[in-house]
Design an enzyme around this catalytic site. Structure first.
Site, PDB file in Angstrom:
ATOM      1  N   CYS A 272       0.817  -1.228   0.000  1.00 58.77           N
ATOM      2  CA  CYS A 272       0.000   0.000   0.000  1.00 58.77           C
ATOM      3  C   CYS A 272       0.843   1.268   0.000  1.00 58.77           C
ATOM      4  O   CYS A 272       0.332   2.354  -0.263  1.00 58.77           O
ATOM      5  CB  CYS A 272      -0.947   0.009   1.190  1.00 58.77           C
ATOM      6  SG  CYS A 272      -2.053  -1.402   1.201  1.00 58.77           S
TER       7      CYS A 272
ATOM      8  N   HIS B 212      -3.310   7.178   2.864  1.00 60.92           N
ATOM      9  CA  HIS B 212      -3.760   5.917   2.274  1.00 60.92           C
ATOM     10  C   HIS B 212      -5.170   5.616   2.777  1.00 60.92           C
ATOM     11  O   HIS B 212      -5.438   5.700   3.976  1.00 60.92           O
ATOM     12  CB  HIS B 212      -2.780   4.809   2.685  1.00 60.92           C
ATOM     13  CG  HIS B 212      -3.243   3.439   2.315  1.00 60.92           C
ATOM     14  ND1 HIS B 212      -3.780   3.141   1.076  1.00 60.92           N
ATOM     15  CD2 HIS B 212      -3.263   2.272   3.022  1.00 60.92           C
ATOM     16  CE1 HIS B 212      -4.096   1.862   1.043  1.00 60.92           C
ATOM     17  NE2 HIS B 212      -3.802   1.317   2.206  1.00 60.92           N
TER      18      HIS B 212
ATOM     19  N   ASN C 198     -10.185  -0.077   0.319  1.00 62.85           N
ATOM     20  CA  ASN C 198      -8.717   0.016   0.274  1.00 62.85           C
ATOM     21  C   ASN C 198      -8.239  -0.530  -1.084  1.00 62.85           C
ATOM     22  O   ASN C 198      -8.390  -1.714  -1.364  1.00 62.85           O
ATOM     23  CB  ASN C 198      -8.149  -0.816   1.440  1.00 62.85           C
ATOM     24  CG  ASN C 198      -6.632  -0.815   1.494  1.00 62.85           C
ATOM     25  OD1 ASN C 198      -5.967  -0.401   0.553  1.00 62.85           O
ATOM     26  ND2 ASN C 198      -6.103  -1.293   2.600  1.00 62.85           N
TER      27      ASN C 198
HETATM   28  N1  COA Z   1     -18.638  -8.384   9.681  1.00 62.67           N
HETATM   29  C1  COA Z   1     -19.096  -8.644  10.909  1.00 62.67           C
HETATM   30  N2  COA Z   1     -18.307  -9.031  11.927  1.00 62.67           N
HETATM   31  C2  COA Z   1     -17.001  -9.147  11.672  1.00 62.67           C
HETATM   32  C3  COA Z   1     -16.460  -8.893  10.397  1.00 62.67           C
HETATM   33  C4  COA Z   1     -17.337  -8.493   9.384  1.00 62.67           C
HETATM   34  N3  COA Z   1     -16.922  -8.206   8.127  1.00 62.67           N
HETATM   35  N4  COA Z   1     -15.127  -9.087  10.445  1.00 62.67           N
HETATM   36  C5  COA Z   1     -14.832  -9.459  11.707  1.00 62.67           C
HETATM   37  N5  COA Z   1     -15.958  -9.493  12.443  1.00 62.67           N
HETATM   38  C6  COA Z   1     -16.112  -9.850  13.856  1.00 62.67           C
HETATM   39  C7  COA Z   1     -14.977 -10.691  14.380  1.00 62.67           C
HETATM   40  O1  COA Z   1     -15.193 -12.032  14.072  1.00 62.67           O
HETATM   41  C8  COA Z   1     -15.058 -10.416  15.851  1.00 62.67           C
HETATM   42  O2  COA Z   1     -16.095 -11.208  16.386  1.00 62.67           O
HETATM   43  P1  COA Z   1     -15.945 -11.878  17.854  1.00 62.67           P
HETATM   44  O3  COA Z   1     -15.792 -10.710  18.790  1.00 62.67           O
HETATM   45  O4  COA Z   1     -17.213 -12.624  17.981  1.00 62.67           O
HETATM   46  O5  COA Z   1     -14.704 -12.708  17.754  1.00 62.67           O
HETATM   47  C9  COA Z   1     -15.510  -8.958  15.927  1.00 62.67           C
HETATM   48  O6  COA Z   1     -16.069  -8.661  14.639  1.00 62.67           O
HETATM   49  C10 COA Z   1     -14.386  -7.997  16.228  1.00 62.67           C
HETATM   50  O7  COA Z   1     -13.289  -8.313  15.381  1.00 62.67           O
HETATM   51  P2  COA Z   1     -12.007  -7.447  15.384  1.00 62.67           P
HETATM   52  O8  COA Z   1     -11.047  -8.021  14.376  1.00 62.67           O
HETATM   53  O9  COA Z   1     -11.493  -7.255  16.780  1.00 62.67           O
HETATM   54  O10 COA Z   1     -12.574  -6.068  14.863  1.00 62.67           O
HETATM   55  P3  COA Z   1     -11.848  -4.700  14.741  1.00 62.67           P
HETATM   56  O11 COA Z   1     -12.588  -3.677  15.456  1.00 62.67           O
HETATM   57  O12 COA Z   1     -10.361  -4.818  14.988  1.00 62.67           O
HETATM   58  O13 COA Z   1     -12.024  -4.399  13.184  1.00 62.67           O
HETATM   59  C11 COA Z   1     -10.761  -4.433  11.153  1.00 62.67           C
HETATM   60  C12 COA Z   1     -11.460  -5.253  12.234  1.00 62.67           C
HETATM   61  C13 COA Z   1     -10.191  -5.381  10.127  1.00 62.67           C
HETATM   62  C14 COA Z   1     -11.801  -3.528  10.510  1.00 62.67           C
HETATM   63  C15 COA Z   1      -9.652  -3.584  11.827  1.00 62.67           C
HETATM   64  O14 COA Z   1      -8.842  -4.402  12.628  1.00 62.67           O
HETATM   65  C16 COA Z   1      -8.808  -2.900  10.813  1.00 62.67           C
HETATM   66  O15 COA Z   1      -9.274  -2.051  10.074  1.00 62.67           O
HETATM   67  N6  COA Z   1      -7.504  -3.190  10.784  1.00 62.67           N
HETATM   68  C17 COA Z   1      -6.599  -2.574   9.848  1.00 62.67           C
HETATM   69  C18 COA Z   1      -6.818  -3.217   8.508  1.00 62.67           C
HETATM   70  C19 COA Z   1      -6.162  -2.470   7.401  1.00 62.67           C
HETATM   71  O16 COA Z   1      -6.394  -1.318   7.206  1.00 62.67           O
HETATM   72  N7  COA Z   1      -5.324  -3.177   6.646  1.00 62.67           N
HETATM   73  C20 COA Z   1      -4.685  -2.675   5.512  1.00 62.67           C
HETATM   74  C21 COA Z   1      -3.514  -1.863   5.890  1.00 62.67           C
HETATM   75  S1  COA Z   1      -2.794  -1.251   4.436  1.00 62.67           S
END
Ligand code: COA
Length: 325
Positions: free
Chosen positions: A112, A252, A282
């Site tokens: 990215c 980004h 993204n």
């Molecule tokens: N829809 C519904 N629920 C979802 C889901 C979706 N698409 N994806 C994950 N969940 C659930 C998980 O299973 C988890 O459930 P549980 O509590 O029963 O285990 C819950 O939501 C929380 O998951 P978590 O991973 O802790 O959520 P989060 O608040 O960290 O959000 C992201 C997840 C991926 C949105 C976040 O971590 C993120 O944006 N990270 C950076 C990703 C990124 O930008 N990457 C590219 C960098 S270039």
């Protein structure tokens, strides 16, 4: 000498995949995706599309704006982690599509952060005399490596391309300063391991779904905020500017919560962080040039503006650039 961006363009597929469409495909909801990421929809290219098709459409717009013909381009860099083929480079396919016969062409993979890495390389090529006019495109068809059985990553990514033309414009400020960093020890946070030398294509590799994006979302999130703030401050300090000097900040476009946290820590005034991730998700190396192109079209980014761009991605890689438009 000053290396200036003289043309900007972008191209995205027509196909829209909304959060409501995803609700029908997996256990997710528009509410969860919007709240956690800010994304409402993303563009998805038809199967069998080439990354270079979108790079070419974006590049033609950037070249039109710059008034630069294909025969004038000396070098082409494509920032991508979803190339047309393993080889030759997507940049070579782009060269062929544009008819830029004089140009040498190569890809750059910094995930990215690839667009900011490529801008830095292009600036160096021009400053060293190895090129006079360089075309840089950030182009991705991430839908080709999305695992639609993994709701934690499938909702995040989309397809598209952006491009810029860079030239030496004496007596004008251009790319003022860039900073780049990598930390390969954190590669496991975000990767697509299948199809390379470690996991060559095999039935086992595909059964284990190693050819798709894998991510530790929480750790990636934390690293993104810390590194983006650090590198953005570094570029401002190196160039003797402060955050108040900035006309527009284009980070980004990964996650609205990451952008909000970074903007707050930097002390950026409200409304100065440009956002279009609600429309595209993204798009990795394409996200910043797509956003620059849209901001230009909308009048949110104008000639003379001081633009700050910062990115973070797999590698890990991160970087920032301060640009006078
Ligand atoms: N829809 C519904 N629920 C979802 C889901 C979706 N698409 N994806 C994950 N969940 C659930 C998980 O299973 C988890 O459930 P549980 O509590 O029963 O285990 C819950 O939501 C929380 O998951 P978590 O991973 O802790 O959520 P989060 O608040 O960290 O959000 C992201 C997840 C991926 C949105 C976040 O971590 C993120 O944006 N990270 C950076 C990703 C990124 O930008 N990457 C590219 C960098 S270039």
């Amino acid at each position: 000498m000053s290396v200036k961006i003289t043309g900007i363009g972008h191209a995205v597929p027509d196909g829209v995949l909304t959060n409501f469409d995803l609700e029908k495909m997996m256990d997710t909801s528009d509410e969860w995706i919007t709240e956690r990421t800010g994304i409402k929809e993303r563009r998805i290219a038809p199967k069998g599309s080439a990354t270079s098709e979108y790079a070419a459409r974006a590049s033609r717009k950037a070249m039109d704006m710059a008034g630069v013909g294909p025969e004038e381009i000396d070098a082409i860099i494509v920032a991508t982690l979803t190339p047309d083929m393993k080889f030759p480079s997507t940049a070579c396919f782009l060269q062929e599509k544009l008819g830029a016969q004089r140009a040498y062409a190569f890809d750059l993979n910094a995930a990215c952060s690839g667009f900011i890495y490529s801008l830095t390389v292009a600036k160096g090529l021009i400053e060293s005399g190895a090129a006079r006019k360089v075309l840089v495109s950030g182009a991705e068809l991430l839908s080709t490596i999305i695992n639609f059985d993994d709701r934690s990553t499938a909702v995040l990514f989309g397809d598209g391309a952006g491009a810029v033309v860079l030239e030496d414009v004496p007596d004008e400020e251009g790319i003022i300063c860039t900073a780049l960093h990598s930390d390969g020890s954190l590669w496991e946070l975000l990767n697509c391991p299948g199809g390379g030398s470690v996991y060559p294509i095999s039935k086992e590799m595909i059964d284990e779904k190693l050819h798709y994006i894998r991510m530790n979302g929480n750790e990636t999130f934390k690293n993104a905020v810390t590194r983006l703030v650090e590198v953005t401050r570094e570029v401002l300090e190196k160039s003797g500017r402060t955050i108040d000097d900035i006309d527009l900040f284009i980070p980004h476009q990964a996650n609205k919560r990451i952008i909000d946290a970074v903007a707050k820590r930097l002390g950026l005034s409200d409304g100065k962080a440009y956002l279009n991730l609600h429309k595209y998700g993204n798009t990795s190396a394409a996200s910043i040039p797509i956003a620059m192109s849209e901001a230009w079209e909308e009048g949110a980014l104008k000639k003379g503006d001081l633009l700050l761009i910062s990115a973070f991605g797999a590698g890990l890689t991160w970087g920032s650039a301060l640009i006078r438009m």
